[in-house]
Design an enzyme around this catalytic site. Structure first.
Site, short mmCIF file in Angstrom:
data_model
loop_
_atom_site.label_atom_id
_atom_site.label_comp_id
_atom_site.label_asym_id
_atom_site.label_seq_id
_atom_site.Cartn_x
_atom_site.Cartn_y
_atom_site.Cartn_z
N HIS A 281 0.85 -1.19 0.00
CA HIS A 281 0.00 0.00 0.00
C HIS A 281 0.88 1.24 0.00
O HIS A 281 1.89 1.29 0.70
CB HIS A 281 -0.89 0.01 1.25
CG HIS A 281 -1.52 1.33 1.55
ND1 HIS A 281 -1.26 2.04 2.70
CD2 HIS A 281 -2.40 2.08 0.84
CE1 HIS A 281 -1.96 3.16 2.70
NE2 HIS A 281 -2.64 3.22 1.59
N HIS B 35 12.38 -1.93 4.79
CA HIS B 35 12.56 -0.84 5.75
C HIS B 35 13.84 -0.05 5.50
O HIS B 35 13.87 1.16 5.70
CB HIS B 35 12.51 -1.38 7.19
CG HIS B 35 11.12 -1.51 7.72
ND1 HIS B 35 10.45 -0.48 8.33
CD2 HIS B 35 10.22 -2.54 7.68
CE1 HIS B 35 9.23 -0.86 8.68
NE2 HIS B 35 9.07 -2.12 8.30
#
Lengths: 296, 296
Positions: free
Chosen positions: B104, B139
């Protein structure tokens, strides 16, 4: 004397009775599984689940909970007393055959520490394909239940269901409605008699639909449509159903609250049924204020 | 000079660019369909949808809307000005292969009639099966994006994502998080440079995952688990996501808002993964405050 003890006992018996009747009508030889749970703040429940030949995913929940309402919960309920007691039976059944409707029933009793009490409940039907005569028959049975009791006001409770089971973001009702009532209080014994009548009406209503509809032929296209209608059921329950929202946001037992979810649902971007198709006809009837009693 | 016109133009270009890159990486030869829509109160958008070989259901939305905020909307946003302008790009991709994660992304710009403005956005990843090294790589890329900008505060935005993408009623995060930020305002040009960097990071991040994971072998049991994880995605978006709730409850364009829904989802009562299984390991990692950068 009528009190929370014997109301609870009757609800518990209703759960057993409905599960037995449904399992027998399903004909798979299976029975409902039982899952007993405790509520950390007080009370608990018995969640009963089923997957059979006609019913693909069924949940029949009983609960009896008590304790202290948080300030948020008090505000939400419009009450100013912390001590509460609540008991009820909640049912959602998702059938395999797209020509058998989804059904929902709930009966509940609520009591505060100051003695205030009320009943709530209702039954509503969500056909994947609306059959006017079946919707009419369904509403006629509910009207007959209401008409047997002074406190039973079919027109009022029918409108209440239309307004409650409304998927606002789709401008469509969840199904053909039924009856819905809350904060019902009058003479306690006769109010309870009405609620009992609603609860007892559930099994015969649905078993009739199971028997008459479960062997209708269907193909992949009907299953696709069923999966789309199930996604609307999910949308209603997660976005608009006050009970579900309240339960999930206040640490209710998630698995029991979400027993209402269908076994499977599909989302397709901007799906439009073919003009004149059975699917389009069903969509055109997902409206409030249809006088279903007169439709069949 | 930087204003809503050229911010909008850049977002619109980002949508085109991402759709082109994704369609190419998918390799099916298909391109994104386009659905142009108008908002009755002002503005509109372009919803682009895709079903390819790797991506089963993808939605890339662009919108540019303006008009008057209702009092409820003003209260909700904590502002006291009616005139508003908002533009943004929103993406959710649901892959076929359970070993490819759901992703997303959102970048948005908001401006009030009194000149107040802010940016918001973020990217987060929802693997059906968590692979530590992939989550770490994801990340690290986001941290690198943040580290390139004074306004980019990875630790803060990572925690914000953990807190935002949290399925409270399941006590689990939606996935491995990512970054989330809102009401970001500083020097306008450099804030926008950061937001552009986030938007531009999206396609390479996901294309890398598509390329590395799409041909991993899977069987029916992996698909069943994927369908369960998708149901959690539905639960988060419909119950907890403020944007979705706000959109559905204020007459937003339903089909564009619900482009985030998976193609299909399953609900199973009280599902418990087998001890020691890959499914259980994934569940054990759906927690806040995992320092993913150090996990791979």
């Amino acid at each position: 004397m009528l009190n929370k003890i014997n109301i609870t006992a009757w609800f518990k018996g209703l759960q057993t009775d409905i599960c037995d009747q449904l399992a027998k009508a399903d004909g798979s030889g299976k029975s409902f599984r039982s899952d007993l749970w405790e509520r950390p703040g007080g009370g608990g429940g018995l969640s009963r689940t089923f997957d059979g030949d006609i019913i693909e995913k069924g949940g029949v929940g009983f609960s009896e909970v008590h304790g202290q309402l948080s300030e948020g919960a008090q505000k939400n309920l419009g009450v100013s007393h912390g001590e509460f007691f609540a008991t009820g039976v909640s049912i959602v059944l998702h059938p395999r055959n797209p020509f058998v409707p989804i059904i929902h029933m709930n009966v509940r009793y609520f009591e505060l520490g100051d003695g205030t009490w009320w009943f709530g409940g209702g039954i509503d039907l969500t056909p994947h394909y609306i059959v006017d005569a079946d919707a009419a028959k369904f509403h006629k049975v509910l009207k007959a239940v209401c008409d047997r009791h002074d406190i039973g006001d079919y027109n009022h409770f029918k409108k209440w269901a239309d307004d409650y089971f409304y998927i606002k973001h789709r401008s469509e009702t969840r199904g053909v409605g039924g009856i819905f009532f809350d904060r019902l209080k009058g003479d306690k014994t006769s109010t309870f008699e009405f609620v009992k009548d609603v609860g007892s009406a559930f099994a015969p209503i649905y078993i009739d639909l199971m028997e008459r509809c479960h062997d209708k032929g269907y193909d992949e296209s009907h299953l696709q449509w069923q999966a789309l209608r199930r996604s609307r059921y999910v949308e209603f329950n997660l976005v608009w159903d006050r009970g579900t929202q309240f339960g999930l946001q206040t640490n209710g037992r998630t698995e029991s609250i979400l027993m209402s979810m269908p076994p499977m649902a599909r989302w397709v971007y901007n799906y439009q049924p073919t003009e004149g198709s059975a699917e389009e006809i069903t969509l055109s009837k997902l409206k409030k204020e249809i006088d279903w009693v007169r439709m069949g």
